[in-house]
Enzyme design. Structure first.
Site, PDB file in Angstrom:
ATOM      1  N   CYS A 167      -0.134   2.766  -4.533  1.00 48.12           N
ATOM      2  CA  CYS A 167      -0.851   3.981  -4.914  1.00 48.12           C
ATOM      3  C   CYS A 167      -0.031   5.216  -4.558  1.00 48.12           C
ATOM      4  O   CYS A 167       0.793   5.208  -3.654  1.00 48.12           O
ATOM      5  CB  CYS A 167      -2.206   4.046  -4.221  1.00 48.12           C
ATOM      6  SG  CYS A 167      -3.404   2.872  -4.884  1.00 48.12           S
ATOM      7  N   HIS A 223       0.855  -1.177   0.000  1.00 51.81           N
ATOM      8  CA  HIS A 223       0.000   0.000   0.000  1.00 51.81           C
ATOM      9  C   HIS A 223       0.896   1.234   0.000  1.00 51.81           C
ATOM     10  O   HIS A 223       2.079   1.167   0.353  1.00 51.81           O
ATOM     11  CB  HIS A 223      -0.892   0.020   1.241  1.00 51.81           C
ATOM     12  CG  HIS A 223      -2.030  -0.952   1.201  1.00 51.81           C
ATOM     13  ND1 HIS A 223      -3.001  -0.914   0.222  1.00 51.81           N
ATOM     14  CD2 HIS A 223      -2.361  -1.986   2.012  1.00 51.81           C
ATOM     15  CE1 HIS A 223      -3.884  -1.874   0.445  1.00 51.81           C
ATOM     16  NE2 HIS A 223      -3.512  -2.555   1.518  1.00 51.81           N
TER      17      HIS A 223
END
Length: 300
Positions: free
Chosen positions: A180, A138
């Site tokens: 991301c 992440h």
């Protein structure tokens, strides 16, 4: 031209926020302030070449850090499908001749230690073509996550700067970041495609900068989500491994990454049960401080 998801597989994003149950301190480590050992030696021919020397005894070390599970207090979803990415990267890196090390579900401290220790392998690096690292986790802009918290990318990559890793001075250091860089969605834009007639078809000692010879390829542009399929893996890593497998012997790295950008941009769109995030697009990006072409000459 969308890449169809397999049954019961779902696209999701590698980021913080409410969307996937993800929620998101930065840990630092100290890179060496000056070079270890003597000044690296390079031939004049090597220095003046337009291509990096890929004829050393070893291709180099490739590190894969693949984080799938995270501590509960972070409120991050598990990254289902990332195991597929890890296996695909391992296979293609091995085929390219790298000595591959895989590290799964690493804390911030462990991630820092892995890269710091790898940067100190001066004897091996001095006989290697390059260094490669893939981080799958992440993230948000400028940051990736260990299993227990966030760390700025700069605090991971700084160990490979010229003044901290003399064995790799003048050699390419390549990083792939599957995470991301924000919480915006790319809705894409429609366009009409016509053929050539306008008809609509069917569908020596010298100084170099310490930041030189580094390439960082990101799965998305700053501020945007990137997508991962729970069965097939992330769009970026799917495209990267497929293009590398087909082209690493015949194309330079920037050509390969441009083809990866095209593949992600045209071959993928999100397919979810949530109409507000369905039919979304994604575009990777890369930042190059390379000073020569990277051409992976096959090893004997």
């Amino acid at each position: 031209m969308s890449r169809k998801s397999k049954k019961n597989a779902h696209d999701t994003v590698d980021a913080s926020g409410d969307l996937g149950g993800q929620g998101y301190s930065s840990s630092t480590g100290n890179a060496e302030d000056s070079s270890r050992g003597s000044v690296p030696v390079v031939t004049l021919e090597e220095l003046e070449s337009d291509k990096y020397n890929m004829n050393h005894p070893y291709r180099g070390i490739a590190i894969i850090i693949n984080n799938q599970y995270f501590d509960e207090h972070l409120k991050l979803s598990n990254r289902s499908g990332t195991e597929v990415d890890g296996l695909a990267l391992y296979a293609v890196f091995q085929e390219m001749g790298f000595s591959v090390a895989v590290h799964e579900n690493q804390t911030v401290t462990e991630m820092v230690e892995i890269l710091q220790n790898a940067s100190k392998e001066d004897e091996y690096h001095s006989h290697s073509d390059c260094f490669m690292c893939a981080i799958l986790s992440h993230g948000k802009e400028g940051t990736v996550y260990g299993t227990d918290g966030a760390v700025e990318l700069e605090n991971l990559l700084k160990y490979f700067k010229g003044n901290a890793c003399p064995g790799l001075v003048g050699k390419p250091k390549i990083f792939f970041i599957q995470a991301c860089q924000g919480d915006n969605f790319d809705k894409g834009v429609s366009m009409n495609v016509v053929d050539a007639k306008g008809f609509m078809p069917n569908e020596n000692i010298t100084k170099i900068p310490t930041q030189a010879d580094v390439l960082i390829a990101y799965s998305s542009v700053p501020g945007y989500y990137c997508w991962r399929n729970s069965r097939n893996g992330s769009w970026f890593i799917q495209a990267l491994t497929e293009v590398l497998q087909k082209s690493w012997k015949k194309c330079d790295l920037l050509t390969i990454l441009t083809r990866v950008n095209r593949k992600v941009a045209f071959d993928f769109k999100s397919e979810t049960s949530n109409p507000s995030i369905n039919d979304m697009k994604q575009i990777p990006m890369f930042t190059s401080m390379l000073t020569k072409q990277v051409c992976f000459t096959p090893k004997e």
